[in-house]
Design an enzyme around this catalytic site. Structure first.
Site, PDB file in Angstrom:
ATOM      1  N   GLY A   1       1.464  -4.212 -17.364  1.00 46.53           N
ATOM      2  CA  GLY A   1       1.744  -2.847 -17.413  1.00 46.53           C
ATOM      3  C   GLY A   1       3.100  -2.142 -17.784  1.00 46.53           C
TER       4      GLY A   1
ATOM      5  NE  ARG B   1       1.101   5.428 -18.287  1.00 48.09           N
ATOM      6  CZ  ARG B   1      -0.325   5.994 -17.965  1.00 48.09           C
ATOM      7  NH1 ARG B   1      -0.721   6.560 -19.333  1.00 48.09           N
ATOM      8  NH2 ARG B   1      -0.912   6.201 -16.831  1.00 48.09           N
TER       9      ARG B   1
ATOM     10  CB  VAL C   1      -3.852  -7.619 -14.495  1.00 50.18           C
ATOM     11  CG1 VAL C   1      -2.571  -7.612 -15.469  1.00 50.18           C
ATOM     12  CG2 VAL C   1      -4.034  -6.482 -13.886  1.00 50.18           C
TER      13      VAL C   1
ATOM     14  CG  ASN D   1       4.685  -2.416 -13.173  1.00 56.19           C
ATOM     15  OD1 ASN D   1       5.084  -1.764 -12.333  1.00 56.19           O
ATOM     16  ND2 ASN D   1       4.255  -2.035 -14.568  1.00 56.19           N
TER      17      ASN D   1
ATOM     18  CB  SER E   1       2.602   1.813  -3.132  1.00 56.62           C
ATOM     19  OG  SER E   1       2.890   3.155  -2.940  1.00 56.62           O
TER      20      SER E   1
ATOM     21  CE1 TYR F   1      -1.835   2.867  -6.335  1.00 59.29           C
ATOM     22  CE2 TYR F   1      -0.941   3.418  -4.345  1.00 59.29           C
ATOM     23  CZ  TYR F   1      -0.662   3.082  -5.500  1.00 59.29           C
ATOM     24  OH  TYR F   1       0.811   3.164  -6.026  1.00 59.29           O
TER      25      TYR F   1
ATOM     26  CB  ALA G   1      -7.253  -1.205   0.989  1.00 55.71           C
TER      27      ALA G   1
ATOM     28  CE  LYS H   1      -0.244  -0.308  -5.918  1.00 55.30           C
ATOM     29  NZ  LYS H   1       0.600  -1.533  -7.010  1.00 55.30           N
TER      30      LYS H   1
ATOM     31  CB  ILE I   1       8.691   6.460  -9.166  1.00 50.43           C
ATOM     32  CG1 ILE I   1       9.157   5.493  -8.023  1.00 50.43           C
ATOM     33  CG2 ILE I   1       9.314   6.025 -10.343  1.00 50.43           C
ATOM     34  CD1 ILE I   1      10.329   5.636  -7.532  1.00 50.43           C
TER      35      ILE I   1
HETATM   36  N1  LIG Z   1       4.944   6.244  -9.914  1.00 55.32           N
HETATM   37  C1  LIG Z   1       4.956   5.995  -8.586  1.00 55.32           C
HETATM   38  O1  LIG Z   1       5.569   7.065  -7.925  1.00 55.32           O
HETATM   39  C2  LIG Z   1       4.718   4.925  -7.999  1.00 55.32           C
HETATM   40  C3  LIG Z   1       4.780   4.787  -6.424  1.00 55.32           C
HETATM   41  C4  LIG Z   1       4.499   3.465  -5.903  1.00 55.32           C
HETATM   42  C5  LIG Z   1       4.016   2.458  -6.428  1.00 55.32           C
HETATM   43  N2  LIG Z   1       3.821   2.617  -7.749  1.00 55.32           N
HETATM   44  C6  LIG Z   1       3.256   1.315  -8.556  1.00 55.32           C
HETATM   45  O2  LIG Z   1       3.939   0.976  -9.713  1.00 55.32           O
HETATM   46  C7  LIG Z   1       3.263   0.621 -10.841  1.00 55.32           C
HETATM   47  C8  LIG Z   1       3.432   1.142 -11.861  1.00 55.32           C
HETATM   48  O3  LIG Z   1       3.207   2.547 -11.787  1.00 55.32           O
HETATM   49  P1  LIG Z   1       3.718   3.774 -12.870  1.00 55.32           P
HETATM   50  O4  LIG Z   1       3.781   4.829 -12.173  1.00 55.32           O
HETATM   51  O5  LIG Z   1       4.549   3.197 -13.755  1.00 55.32           O
HETATM   52  O6  LIG Z   1       2.183   3.945 -13.487  1.00 55.32           O
HETATM   53  P2  LIG Z   1       1.642   4.139 -14.840  1.00 55.32           P
HETATM   54  O7  LIG Z   1       0.233   4.707 -14.997  1.00 55.32           O
HETATM   55  O8  LIG Z   1       2.738   5.045 -15.650  1.00 55.32           O
HETATM   56  O9  LIG Z   1       1.781   2.867 -15.615  1.00 55.32           O
HETATM   57  C9  LIG Z   1       0.971   1.803 -15.257  1.00 55.32           C
HETATM   58  C10 LIG Z   1       0.688   0.904 -16.760  1.00 55.32           C
HETATM   59  O10 LIG Z   1      -0.287  -0.229 -16.118  1.00 55.32           O
HETATM   60  C11 LIG Z   1      -1.080  -0.256 -17.273  1.00 55.32           C
HETATM   61  N3  LIG Z   1      -2.504  -0.941 -16.679  1.00 55.32           N
HETATM   62  C12 LIG Z   1      -3.438  -0.242 -15.933  1.00 55.32           C
HETATM   63  N4  LIG Z   1      -4.482  -0.970 -15.439  1.00 55.32           N
HETATM   64  C13 LIG Z   1      -4.036  -2.157 -16.141  1.00 55.32           C
HETATM   65  C14 LIG Z   1      -4.879  -3.484 -16.273  1.00 55.32           C
HETATM   66  N5  LIG Z   1      -6.165  -3.428 -15.615  1.00 55.32           N
HETATM   67  N6  LIG Z   1      -4.446  -4.384 -16.989  1.00 55.32           N
HETATM   68  C15 LIG Z   1      -3.122  -4.169 -17.541  1.00 55.32           C
HETATM   69  N7  LIG Z   1      -2.169  -3.043 -17.595  1.00 55.32           N
HETATM   70  C16 LIG Z   1      -2.834  -2.094 -16.682  1.00 55.32           C
HETATM   71  C17 LIG Z   1      -1.316   1.121 -17.831  1.00 55.32           C
HETATM   72  O11 LIG Z   1      -1.804   0.945 -19.012  1.00 55.32           O
HETATM   73  C18 LIG Z   1       0.169   1.701 -17.895  1.00 55.32           C
HETATM   74  O12 LIG Z   1       0.768   1.130 -18.946  1.00 55.32           O
HETATM   75  C19 LIG Z   1       1.756   0.696 -10.160  1.00 55.32           C
HETATM   76  O13 LIG Z   1       1.547  -0.704  -9.489  1.00 55.32           O
HETATM   77  C20 LIG Z   1       1.790   1.745  -9.157  1.00 55.32           C
HETATM   78  O14 LIG Z   1       0.802   1.638  -8.326  1.00 55.32           O
HETATM   79  C21 LIG Z   1       4.043   3.817  -8.569  1.00 55.32           C
END
Ligand SMILES: NC(=O)c1ccc[n+]([C@@H]2O[C@H](COP(=O)([O-])OP(=O)(O)OC[C@H]3O[C@@H](n4cnc5c(N)ncnc54)[C@H](O)[C@@H]3O)[C@@H](O)[C@H]2O)c1
Length: 256
Positions: free
Chosen positions: A15, A18, A66, A92, A149, A163, A165, A167, A196
């Protein structure tokens, strides 16, 4: 500035196209690590890889889902083919589907949706950790970070049950991996980000993000840098005695 000792290390970031993953990938590249950007979004993965190269390191973009174990195994084979080893895995990639900006409740959730989220967030983390750990065990060295998370640490009304479950399960996976892999010089930890700023949360109505802000003692949303800085420390040998831990990076919104 701390020297994280990451020069020449090989890191796979799922991931990484982005958001938080991109932020971690570029932070690792700035510290001299070569990076493999794995994502389902080909263009974004390429873009992050080019940005990493501009930091003077090797970078590769690989399109991989993934949740598909064959694609994960190929990702790791291609990493070994290009760089010869894998030192760091940032697990990630994650999804948090919404319907018209709101969570899908348990009673309206269909099985496909449940399986998709568990498939990416939990099975994906397992497939990537397993494939990388097989290499790391041979090397006698490795660092794995699983992205949990705040929603995996406590109840949150914003994401759905799948989600939450997934995390929470990632934290159990982290402990299991940490225990099994410690004898091989491999550290495994999780990061539990709070709110975030990223594309994922921009899909949520701004009133909800405002509500969040009121509950964050440091009075701001988190940034990609907040997570990347934590990741840099955890994958460095400065954190060599830390394993099996979940680090809360949430501005004080949950204090355990
Ligand atoms: N943004 C938040 O507030 C927040 C809070 C807690 C946890 N998280 C966790 O942090 C991680 C990143 O989140 P983010 O906010 O950057 O999200 P985002 O959606 O901006 O980025 C997620 C990235 O993962 C990629 N992705 C999705 N499914 C995929 C797959 N099957 N195989 C490969 N790549 C895949 C997407 O294309 C994207 O580039 C995630 O695991 C999310 O659950 C985010």
């Amino acid at each position: 500035m701390a020297d994280y000792g990451l020069k020449g290390r090989i890191a796979v970031i799922t991931g990484g196209g982005r958001g938080i993953g991109r932020g971690i990938a570029l932070a690792l590249a700035r510290e001299g690590a070569n990076v493999v950007i794995a994502d389902v979004l080909a263009e974004q993965a390429q873009k992050t890889a080019r940005e990493a190269e501009a930091e003077g390191v090797g970078a590769l973009a690989i399109v991989a889902d993934v949740s598909d174990k064959a694609q994960v195994n190929r990702l790791v084979e291609d990493t070994i083919g290009s760089f010869g080893r894998v030192d760091i895995l940032i697990n990630n990639a994650g999804v948090s589907p919404k319907k018209d900006g709101a969570k899908v409740t348990v009673v309206e959730m269909d099985t496909d949706e449940w399986e998709r989220v568990i498939g990416v967030n939990l099975h994906g983390s397992f497939y990537c950790a397993r494939a990388c750990a097989r290499e790391m065990v041979k090397q006698g060295y490795g660092k794995i970070i699983n992205m949990s998370s705040l929603a995996g640490r406590t109840y949150s009304a914003i994401p759905g049950a799948h989600y939450l479950a997934s995390k929470a399960a990632v934290i159990g996976l982290t402990r299991a991996l940490a225990g099994e892999l410690a004898p091989y010089g491999i550290n495994v930890n999780a990061i539990a980000p709070g709110r975030i700023e990223s594309e994922m949360i921009r899909d949520v109505p701004s009133e909800i993000n405002e509500l969040y802000l009121q509950k964050i003692p440091v009075n701001r949303l988190g940034t990609h840098e907040d997570i990347a800085n934590t990741a840099l420390f955890l994958v460095s040998d400065l954190a060599g005695y830390i394993t099996g831990v979940t680090v809360d990076v949430n501005g004080g919104s949950l204090m355990l």
